[in-house]
Each structure stands twice: as structure tokens, then as C-alpha cells.
Design an enzyme around this catalytic site. Structure first.
Site, PDB file in Angstrom:
ATOM      1  N   ASP A   1       0.814   5.196   1.825  1.00  0.00           N
ATOM      2  CA  ASP A   1       0.113   5.855   2.922  1.00  0.00           C
ATOM      3  C   ASP A   1      -0.614   7.085   2.381  1.00  0.00           C
ATOM      4  O   ASP A   1      -0.089   7.788   1.514  1.00  0.00           O
ATOM      5  CB  ASP A   1       1.112   6.269   4.019  1.00  0.00           C
ATOM      6  CG  ASP A   1       1.746   5.050   4.688  1.00  0.00           C
ATOM      7  OD1 ASP A   1       1.196   3.939   4.565  1.00  0.00           O
ATOM      8  OD2 ASP A   1       2.803   5.216   5.341  1.00  0.00           O
TER       9      ASP A   1
ATOM     10  N   HIS B   1       4.782   0.100  -0.229  1.00  0.00           N
ATOM     11  CA  HIS B   1       5.522  -0.723   0.730  1.00  0.00           C
ATOM     12  C   HIS B   1       4.632  -1.823   1.295  1.00  0.00           C
ATOM     13  O   HIS B   1       3.415  -1.768   1.206  1.00  0.00           O
ATOM     14  CB  HIS B   1       6.120   0.149   1.848  1.00  0.00           C
ATOM     15  CG  HIS B   1       5.124   1.035   2.549  1.00  0.00           C
ATOM     16  ND1 HIS B   1       4.596   2.173   1.979  1.00  0.00           N
ATOM     17  CD2 HIS B   1       4.575   0.960   3.782  1.00  0.00           C
ATOM     18  CE1 HIS B   1       3.758   2.752   2.828  1.00  0.00           C
ATOM     19  NE2 HIS B   1       3.721   2.025   3.934  1.00  0.00           N
TER      20      HIS B   1
ATOM     21  N   HIS C   1       0.850  -1.199   0.000  1.00  0.00           N
ATOM     22  CA  HIS C   1       0.000   0.000   0.000  1.00  0.00           C
ATOM     23  C   HIS C   1       0.881   1.242   0.000  1.00  0.00           C
ATOM     24  O   HIS C   1       2.079   1.166   0.281  1.00  0.00           O
ATOM     25  CB  HIS C   1      -0.889   0.024   1.251  1.00  0.00           C
ATOM     26  CG  HIS C   1      -0.106   0.184   2.530  1.00  0.00           C
ATOM     27  ND1 HIS C   1       0.530  -0.863   3.162  1.00  0.00           N
ATOM     28  CD2 HIS C   1       0.185   1.279   3.280  1.00  0.00           C
ATOM     29  CE1 HIS C   1       1.156  -0.425   4.239  1.00  0.00           C
ATOM     30  NE2 HIS C   1       0.972   0.881   4.341  1.00  0.00           N
TER      31      HIS C   1
ATOM     32  N   ARG D   1       8.084  -9.075  15.351  1.00  0.00           N
ATOM     33  CA  ARG D   1       8.321  -7.733  14.808  1.00  0.00           C
ATOM     34  C   ARG D   1       7.242  -6.777  15.305  1.00  0.00           C
ATOM     35  O   ARG D   1       6.070  -7.137  15.424  1.00  0.00           O
ATOM     36  CB  ARG D   1       8.292  -7.783  13.271  1.00  0.00           C
ATOM     37  CG  ARG D   1       8.553  -6.445  12.643  1.00  0.00           C
ATOM     38  CD  ARG D   1       8.952  -6.566  11.171  1.00  0.00           C
ATOM     39  NE  ARG D   1       9.493  -5.293  10.742  1.00  0.00           N
ATOM     40  CZ  ARG D   1       8.750  -4.252  10.394  1.00  0.00           C
ATOM     41  NH1 ARG D   1       7.447  -4.345  10.390  1.00  0.00           N
ATOM     42  NH2 ARG D   1       9.322  -3.108  10.058  1.00  0.00           N
TER      43      ARG D   1
END
Ligand code: J5X
Ligand code: AKG
Ligand code: FE2
Length: 369
Positions: free
Chosen positions: A230, A285, A228, A295
Site C-alpha cells: 500500500d 500482500h 501489492h 469475502r
């Protein structure tokens, strides 16, 4: 159009029909979470990419050139000497860990509702995908108190204090970065009408997004966060010491953004792409997961005051460079994104012929209202 981003998100609810599983308890990869093989998209370069995302030291004398080059060629860079203390970064990270290690039934008490803004749940973009992502999210827009109280009924002061301090520092850094980025385009805050008399971007608004990626039994078939861009001006991201964030480099496949101790990742969002009249790309990204390491990331998603009109900056427009986009507010754009997702930018693109010839793709002939 609603005047605050929270109202706008409420007016554009996303219905996520997936059920939130407790990923820490799942043994194998359920079919609901099995994506098609991730290495299919860019097979040959996936393993041997040599290019690395630029790292910019904000104290460097050539900072404007470095920022300009990074924005133009990558749409993403890492920053050092950004002024955010290690103590605060450690604190926000352990706050995130504390949040996600609560029992599932407790986290679900702070669930984000479809028309909700803040709270626990799957990423907003989940509604666009048939498979479920291997992650959990917690979004904060405005005050965190209500949800924090649901998570920690006894005492949520510490949580709220850390969030407040982190948002305050991020806002300062976002402003500093925007001024540098404008500088790299040869502009000052005077060129941005909506910067306001109080100094640039005083009225800016933001979302704080915690993302948690538990270890995964079959990482090659799972997706942490789907690709996507941002919908922001820019996003400042703190990642823990586990890699997973990847950016798409034109012609070169997915490039990992390695965690560098103390550095923060800055990525250009769709609104800055519009402001720069397409000069600075909003970077695509995604996040991949792994078998052994947990993570965690914390994204500060920054935009202008939600009703302010955003359009390509005047000084970047001349006969040879017609405006590629019309005018949108952040509120309107979030609505467009909720409807069109990855086609949102092209849906507001103006068909602007260059030298009498149309450019090849990416124009749908629609102008923004
Ligand atoms: C202010 C924002 C920006 C949002 C929507 C709204 C609140 C939550 C943000 C995110 C955070 C996670 C990725 C993203 C893609 C998502 O699913 O939710 C972001 C989205 C966007 O940048 O479009
Ligand atoms: O987890 C990451 O590194 C990326 C998160 C992200 O892209 C987002 O929150 O918008
Ligand atoms: Fe993102």
C-alpha cells in the site's frame, strides 16, 4: 504537483481496459480471469506454513515492544482492544454487503472514471496486469454523497452516516497506531516535523476502499487482489469471517492472515517504510478467493496531508545509517506508484553505500527531487 490526493490521482489517470463482468452470474472461469497457477510461486511452503502474523493487544503493558517487533519482522499485525465498537464494525460490513449486492446496472451508475477518484470499479492496480482480478471495489476519497446518491437515489443518508462515523473512528485509531509505532522506534510526535501544532497528523488524508470477492468456480486459477504494497503510512483493514488475505513472509512464502473476530489488520505502507529509513518493511500482500464463501473487506488507507514532505526521520539517521530515500509528498508518491507500481520504492531510493560497499540490489541510483 497537485496539492490534494484527489487532484493527484486525477493527474495520474489509470486506464483499465478490462470490462467489469458480473462475477455472480459467471458460471466457469473465463480466460480473461485465469491467472497462471498461483501455487507456482512458492510451491513447497504454500501448504505447511507454521508462522502466524503477530496479534497485539493495545492494552498490553508491553505494547511498544510488541508493535516494534511486529513492524520490524513482519510489517503487519492484527490488533485487539483497538477501541472500535463491534456495532460499528458490523455496520460498516453490512453497508459493504448492501452496496455490492445492488444490481450491476445500478453499481455501474457510480463507476469510477479513469481519471476519477471515488466510485465503483476494478482496483486501481488492475492496469498493471494482463488478467482481471476476481473482485469488485468501491473507493471513497472525500465526500461519498455524489456516488451514494447514484446508488440509492431515494435515500442514501444511512450509507453516508455510517461511512462518516467509520472514517472518524479510523482516523483516531490511525493516529494512535502511528504514535505507538513512532514510540517503538524511540521517537515521539515532536520528532515528526509535519505532525503540526494541532497535534499529530491532524491534516492526514485517507481513502476508504471496499473490496468484494464473490465465490469463484476455480479459485486455484483466480486472483482476488494481486500482490501489492500500500502507498500509505499505514492501512487498517476489517475483513469479514472469510480468509483470503495473505502476506509474503521472506523465505517462507505466502502466510494467511486469519480473520479473528473483532480484530483489525494493520499493515505498514510504503511511506512508513520511508519514514523509518527502511527499518519497517511495507508488507507485500494479496488476496486469494475460494469456492464457497463470500469475502468482503474494508481498508482504511491512511497517509499524511498530501503536500507534506516525507523523508527518513532525522533521529534514525547517522553515519552508519545514511538516508535511504529522498523527500516525497504523498501526492508525488501516488504519481510514482501509478507509473512504476512495484518499482516505485526503488525508483526513489538513494544509492547509499554501507561501510563503503553498495548494498546488493534495490538501488537504481535515482534520488527523489
Ligand atoms: C490513496 C490511495 C491508495 C490506493 C490508491 C489511492 C486510492 C485507492 C487505493 C487502492 C485501494 C486498493 C489497493 C490499491 C493498491 C489500489 O489499487 O487502490 C490501493 C492504492 C495504493 O495503496 O497504492
Ligand atoms: O481484501 C483484503 O483483505 C486486502 C485489501 C487490500 O489489500 C487493499 O484494499 O489495499
Ligand atoms: Fe492493500
Amino acid at each position: 504537483m497537485p496539492s490534494r490526493i484527489s487532484d493527484c490521482l486525477r493527474a495520474n489517470p489509470v486506464y483499465i481496459h478490462h470490462k467489469q463482468l458480473d462475477l455472480n452470474l459467471v458460471k466457469g472461469l473465463p480466460d480473461s480471469h485465469a491467472w497462471t497457477n498461483l501455487q507456482d510461486d512458492y510451491p513447497s511452503v504454500y501448504l505447511c506454513t507454521v508462522e502466524t502474523v503477530p496479534v497485539v493487544d493495545l492494552d498490553d503493558k508491553k505494547v511498544l515492544d510488541l508493535v516494534g517487533h511486529a513492524c520490524k519482522t513482519w510489517g503487519v499485525f492484527q490488533v485487539r482492544n483497538h477501541g472500535i465498537s463491534k456495532i460499528l464494525l458490523d455496520e460498516i460490513e453490512s453497508t459493504g454487503k448492501r452496496l455490492f449486492s445492488l444490481p450491476m446496472h445500478q453499481k455501474l451508475k457510480a463507476s469510477r472514471s479513469p481519471d476519477g477518484i471515488s466510485g465503483y470499479g476494478l482496483a486501481r492496480i488492475s492496469s498493471f496486469f494482463p488478467k482481471i482480478m476476481w473482485s469488485e471495489g468501491f473507493t471513497i476519497i472525500g465526500s461519498p454523497v455524489e456516488h451514494a446518491h447514484q446508488l440509492w437515489p431515494q435515500d442514501c443518508t444511512k450509507f453516508c452516516d455510517v461511512i462518516q462515523e467509520y472514517e472518524k473512528e479510523m482516523k483516531k485509531l490511525a493516529r494512535k497506531l502511528i504514535l505507538l509505532i513512532l514510540g517503538s522506534l524511540g521517537l515521539t510526535e515532536e520528532d515528526v516535523k509535519w505532525a503540526g501544532p494541532e497535534g499529530a497528523f491532524e491534516g492526514g488524508s485517507a481513502a476508504l476502499q471496499f473490496n468484494s470477492y464473490p465465490v469463484c468456480p476455480e479459485p486455484d486459477r483466480a486472483m482476488g487482489l494481486a500482490a501489492h504494497t500500500d502507498s500509505t503510512i499505514l492501512t487498517i483493514l476489517h475483513q469479514n469471517n472469510t480468509s483470503g488475505l495473505q502476506v509474503l513472509r521472506d523465505g517462507n512464502g505466502w502466510v494467511t492472515v486469519p480473520p479473528l473476530p473483532g480484530a483489525l489488520v494493520v499493515n505498514i505502507g510504503d511511506l512508513l517504510h520511508i519514514l523509518s529509513n527502511g527499518l519497517y518493511p511495507s508488507v507485500l500482500h494479496r488476496v486469494i478467493v475460494n469456492r464457497t464463501q463470500y469475502r468482503l473487506s474494508i481498508a482504511y488507507l491512511y497517509g499524511p496531508q498530501s503536500t507534506v514532505k516525507v523523508s527518513p526521520l532525522h533521529k534514525l539517521i547517522d553515519q552508519g545509517h545514511p538516508p535511504l530515500y529522498g523527500t516525497v509528498t504523498w501526492s508525488e508518491y501516488l504519481g510514482t506508484k501509478a507509473k512504476y507500481f512495484d518499482k516505485a520504492l526503488s525508483s526513489i531510493r538513494i544509492y547509499a553505500p554501507l561501510n563503503g560497499f553498495g548494498d546488493t540490489d534495490d538501488h537504481k541510483g535515482v534520488t527523489a527531487g
